[in-house]
Scaffold this motif. Structure first.
Motif, PDB file in Angstrom:
ATOM      1  N   ASP A 190      57.037   8.721  51.088  1.00 39.57           N
ATOM      2  CA  ASP A 190      57.834   8.719  52.314  1.00 39.57           C
ATOM      3  C   ASP A 190      59.161   9.460  52.138  1.00 39.57           C
ATOM      4  O   ASP A 190      59.679  10.043  53.094  1.00 39.57           O
ATOM      5  N   ALA A 191      59.708   9.454  50.923  1.00 41.60           N
ATOM      6  CA  ALA A 191      60.977  10.139  50.648  1.00 41.60           C
ATOM      7  C   ALA A 191      60.774  11.609  50.293  1.00 41.60           C
ATOM      8  O   ALA A 191      61.744  12.320  50.034  1.00 41.60           O
ATOM      9  N   GLY A 192      59.518  12.069  50.302  1.00 43.44           N
ATOM     10  CA  GLY A 192      59.233  13.464  49.962  1.00 43.44           C
ATOM     11  C   GLY A 192      59.376  13.774  48.484  1.00 43.44           C
ATOM     12  O   GLY A 192      59.565  14.930  48.100  1.00 43.44           O
ATOM     13  N   LEU A 193      59.248  12.762  47.633  1.00 41.11           N
ATOM     14  CA  LEU A 193      59.454  12.932  46.201  1.00 41.11           C
ATOM     15  C   LEU A 193      58.166  13.012  45.395  1.00 41.11           C
ATOM     16  O   LEU A 193      58.182  13.443  44.245  1.00 41.11           O
ATOM     17  N   LEU A 194      57.052  12.567  45.967  1.00 40.26           N
ATOM     18  CA  LEU A 194      55.787  12.555  45.238  1.00 40.26           C
ATOM     19  C   LEU A 194      55.183  13.954  45.231  1.00 40.26           C
ATOM     20  O   LEU A 194      55.029  14.575  46.276  1.00 40.26           O
ATOM     21  N   ASP A 195      54.863  14.444  44.039  1.00 36.86           N
ATOM     22  CA  ASP A 195      54.325  15.801  43.897  1.00 36.86           C
ATOM     23  C   ASP A 195      52.806  15.851  43.848  1.00 36.86           C
ATOM     24  O   ASP A 195      52.192  16.742  44.428  1.00 36.86           O
ATOM     25  N   GLU A 196      52.194  14.911  43.116  1.00 33.99           N
ATOM     26  CA  GLU A 196      50.754  14.984  42.889  1.00 33.99           C
ATOM     27  C   GLU A 196      50.140  13.588  42.885  1.00 33.99           C
ATOM     28  O   GLU A 196      50.827  12.593  42.667  1.00 33.99           O
ATOM     29  N   VAL A 197      48.822  13.568  43.113  1.00 34.89           N
ATOM     30  CA  VAL A 197      48.047  12.330  43.143  1.00 34.89           C
ATOM     31  C   VAL A 197      46.790  12.549  42.307  1.00 34.89           C
ATOM     32  O   VAL A 197      46.094  13.560  42.475  1.00 34.89           O
ATOM     33  N   LEU A 198      46.516  11.606  41.403  1.00 37.11           N
ATOM     34  CA  LEU A 198      45.281  11.618  40.619  1.00 37.11           C
ATOM     35  C   LEU A 198      44.544  10.323  40.916  1.00 37.11           C
ATOM     36  O   LEU A 198      45.006   9.236  40.542  1.00 37.11           O
ATOM     37  N   ALA A 199      43.429  10.417  41.622  1.00 34.52           N
ATOM     38  CA  ALA A 199      42.650   9.248  42.045  1.00 34.52           C
ATOM     39  C   ALA A 199      41.389   9.159  41.196  1.00 34.52           C
ATOM     40  O   ALA A 199      40.560  10.068  41.213  1.00 34.52           O
ATOM     41  N   LEU A 200      41.264   8.067  40.447  1.00 30.51           N
ATOM     42  CA  LEU A 200      40.111   7.872  39.567  1.00 30.51           C
ATOM     43  C   LEU A 200      39.273   6.719  40.099  1.00 30.51           C
ATOM     44  O   LEU A 200      39.539   5.549  39.805  1.00 30.51           O
TER      45      LEU A 200
END
Length: 168
Positions: free
Chosen positions: A124-134
């Motif tokens: 929500d703060a625009g800080l997350l760069d990547e997501v790894l879903a296992l």
């Protein structure tokens, strides 16, 4: 510069923990991740519920340790509650300070975000760069969702198997 990565195992129906934060469902599936992630992590940004929560390594040699003892390094716990000191763990009261400290500690490596609520706050703060879903072959039916948020759609672009970059 460090990137923020939300890496998680989840049930096929989208939960990272069962009811009440139960993680025992994950125990039979523990092992090296299918992606060589651990050496690429420089720091952890952990939500307080996750830090205090259930441990899928409970009863085993890696109980109470990040990645079951497979990783060591600085941890930053986002919390608004006082905490007893823990070696290697910094308790931080606001998201911006926690992200800044974890990023500085991680250097060129990833800050691995642990906990659905702190991941949502970063997104929500625009800080997350990547997501790894296992995904794990389990249907939990209820519990802690991977993401629980209200807001506009967030676009992701795939950069590898189960790995995505946050686009917008």
């Amino acid at each position: 510069m460090a990137k923020l990565l939300y890496a998680f195992s989840c049930s096929i129906d989208g939960f990272i923990a069962g009811p009440g934060g139960d993680m025992s469902w994950l125990t039979p599936y523990l092992g090296p991740p299918p992606v060589d992630l651990v050496p690429r992590i420089g720091a952890l940004l952990v939500g307080r519920h996750t830090f205090d929560g259930d441990d899928p390594h409970r009863g085993g040699p890696g109980e109470g340790q990040a990645f079951g003892g497979g990783w060591e390094g600085p941890q930053f716990v986002l919390t608004h509650r006082p905490a007893e000191p823990v070696a290697g763990v910094s308790f931080v009261g606001d998201l911006a300070s926690a992200v800044s400290a974890a990023s500085a500690a991680a250097g060129e490596k990833y800050v691995n975000v642990l906990g659905a609520d702190v991941a949502r706050q970063c997104l929500d703060a625009g800080l997350l760069d990547e997501v790894l879903a296992l995904p794990v072959p389990v249907l939990l039916g209820s519990g802690v969702r991977v993401f629980s948020r209200v807001g506009p759609a967030v676009r992701l672009s795939q950069v590898g198997p189960c790995w995505y970059r946050v686009v917008s």
